[in-house]
Design an enzyme around this catalytic site. Structure first.
Site, PDB file in Angstrom:
ATOM      1  N   GLY A  32       4.773   6.816   1.734  1.00  0.00           N
ATOM      2  CA  GLY A  32       5.728   6.295   2.695  1.00  0.00           C
ATOM      3  C   GLY A  32       4.975   5.704   3.874  1.00  0.00           C
ATOM      4  N   CYS A  33       5.551   5.779   5.060  1.00  0.00           N
ATOM      5  CA  CYS A  33       4.906   5.244   6.263  1.00  0.00           C
ATOM      6  C   CYS A  33       3.507   5.831   6.403  1.00  0.00           C
ATOM      7  CB  CYS A  33       5.752   5.575   7.489  1.00  0.00           C
ATOM      8  SG  CYS A  33       4.989   5.082   9.049  1.00  0.00           S
ATOM      9  N   PHE A  34       2.511   4.962   6.554  1.00  0.00           N
ATOM     10  CA  PHE A  34       1.146   5.474   6.549  1.00  0.00           C
ATOM     11  C   PHE A  34       0.745   6.195   7.822  1.00  0.00           C
ATOM     12  CE2 PHE A  34       0.015   0.639   6.837  1.00  0.00           C
ATOM     13  CZ  PHE A  34       0.546   0.535   8.119  1.00  0.00           C
ATOM     14  N   TRP A  35       1.544   6.107   8.891  1.00  0.00           N
ATOM     15  CA  TRP A  35       1.181   6.806  10.127  1.00  0.00           C
ATOM     16  C   TRP A  35       1.139   8.320   9.927  1.00  0.00           C
ATOM     17  CZ3 TRP A  35       5.319   3.819  13.428  1.00  0.00           C
ATOM     18  CH2 TRP A  35       4.885   2.497  13.600  1.00  0.00           C
ATOM     19  N   GLU A  86       2.557   0.616   1.612  1.00  0.00           N
ATOM     20  CA  GLU A  86       1.761   1.166   2.700  1.00  0.00           C
ATOM     21  C   GLU A  86       0.979   2.347   2.129  1.00  0.00           C
ATOM     22  OE1 GLU A  86       3.608   2.065   6.375  1.00  0.00           O
ATOM     23  OE2 GLU A  86       4.640   0.131   6.527  1.00  0.00           O
TER      24      GLU A  86
END
EC number: 1.8.4.11
Length: 420
Positions: A32-35, A86
């Site tokens: 998912g969101c790489f952050w 991502e």
């Protein structure tokens, strides 16, 4: 903070192929969101560096805007290109941590059953993925997937949708995406997966969901939090520990709602405070970075009437002799209608004849005063210190001992009689 040695090593890794640096290995993972993925995987002992990037798509070279644009064109039916996901490139020392351990943490730290999404982030660019550079990596990825599928099935989850494929077209993410949550904490912590432990690993300390029969079915707030979440701890210290609001609140470390209750959408971060009405989510507040006024304003728009909102948030005024509590004379205390914090005691109330509840003194520390030059007048505005809502104005024509008249809109007061 990273050590200087780790920073130097990371800079070298950025410029070399995945297997070029002697003594290290790398694998590319989509969670998912790489952050949040970058933050969680970097905490594994033996991981040298975690880099945000894009991989798995048809285009050879892409950036963040390219990925977003491709996804929009795909959704409109104007492109049949395979989009990039991502991803994070996890570089690790195999003498300190095995690929199997890396993948166990990968499976545990996101929900691999959601298809082209992860929590609130929807699109093929947020798909779960393992991109490998050798047959050995492919074998470990598929073996761990099979094992984790058994654990998920036993826990009631569906089939894993994770793409496992040879790595292609890897692009390093922009500089501002690297270590993003370290530089921009954003006031929340990533939820961190399904809570299902990998087979053979210590079970996570996950309590049962809150019991529905211990909650208020008509109107109930639930704070979904996580262990080791500093923003959750701050919300507890600054809001929850002093809770006096009429709406009850409960806290849980389990990301699932009480049995028979429903969330509108998957939780993706903590703390998330959800308002349930009749067992169904009606609103939520995600994240906390010390902005208590913002939280109380959110709650106010859920529990106050439109007329109360007009007064509280738009500095409105109720017509004289129309508001609540004008004739309230019982012993007790008038409180903030959102936070429940005491504002004025009934023994400080007096009959002013103005048509608004009037008091000669507030509860100590309960209000703040602000210059108000609206409507061609110079007045002193009174706000609630706990929620920041507008209450009224204060004038210098009150009775002893203060000589003050706190002229307050009755519709933004709640009354609690002594003994209640």
């Amino acid at each position: 903070m990273r050590s200087v040695k780790r920073i130097l090593l990371a800079s070298i890794l950025m410029t070399l192929p995945l297997t070029a640096l002697a003594g290290t290995q790398s694998i590319v993972l989509g969670m998912g969101c790489f952050w949040g993925a970058e933050k969680r995987m970097s905490e594994i002992p033996g991981v040298i560096d975690v880099e945000a990037g894009y991989a798995g798509g048809d285009a050879e070279t892409v950036g963040y805007e390219d990925v977003l644009g491709t996804e929009q064109r795909r959704l409109r039916g104007k492109s049949d290109l395979r989009n990039h996901a991502e991803v994070i490139k996890v570089s690790f020392d195999p003498d300190r941590v095995s690929l199997e351990t890396i993948l166990k943490r990968f499976w545990e730290n996101h929900d691999p059953t959601q298809g082209d999404r992860q929590g609130n982030d929807v699109g093929s660019n947020y798909r779960s993925a393992v991109y490998t550079v050798s047959d050995a990596q492919d074998a470990v990825a598929k073996s761990t997937r099979e094992s984790y599928q058994q654990a998920l099935t036993e826990a009631g989850y569906g089939p894993i949708t994770t793409e496992i494929a040879p790595l292609r077209h890897y692009n390093r993410g922009e500089a501002y995406h690297q270590d993003y949550l370290e530089k921009n904490p954003n006031g929340y912590c990533g939820l961190g997966g399904t809570g299902v432990a990998f087979p053979g690993e210590p079970a996570k300390a996950m309590p049962d969901p809150l019991a529905a029969d211990q909650l208020d079915f008509d109107l109930q707030l639930i704070m979904f939090e996580a262990q080791d979440c500093p923003f959750c701890e701050r919300f507890r210290a600054e809001v929850l520990d002093g809770w006096q609001a009429e709406v009850p609140i409960a806290a849980t470390l389990n990301p699932r709602p009480p049995e028979g209750w429903t969330l509108e959408k998957t939780l993706f971060a903590t703390p998330t405070i959800v308002l349930f009405e009749k067992g169904k989510e009606v609103s939520r507040y995600t994240g906390y970075k010390g902005d208590a006024d913002r939280f109380w304003k959110w709650l106010g728009f859920q529990v106050l009437t439109p007329e109360q909102q007009r007064i509280a948030f738009a500095q409105g005024t109720e017509p004289a002799f129309t508001g609540s509590h004008l004739d309230e004379k019982r012993p007790g205390v008038f409180v903030d209608p959102i936070t429940g914090t005491p504002l004025f005691r009934s023994d400080a109330k007096f009959e002013s004849g103005t048509g608004w509840p009037s008091f000669f003194s507030p509860v100590e520390g309960a209000i703040t005063l602000h210059e108000d030059n609206t409507h061609g007048m110079r007045r002193v505005e009174v706000r609630s210190a706990s929620s920041g809502i507008h209450l009224g104005h204060v004038f210098d024509d009150g009775p002893p001992p203060s000589g003050k008249r706190y002229c307050i809109n009755g519709n933004v007061l709640s009354f609690v009689a002594n003994g209640e």
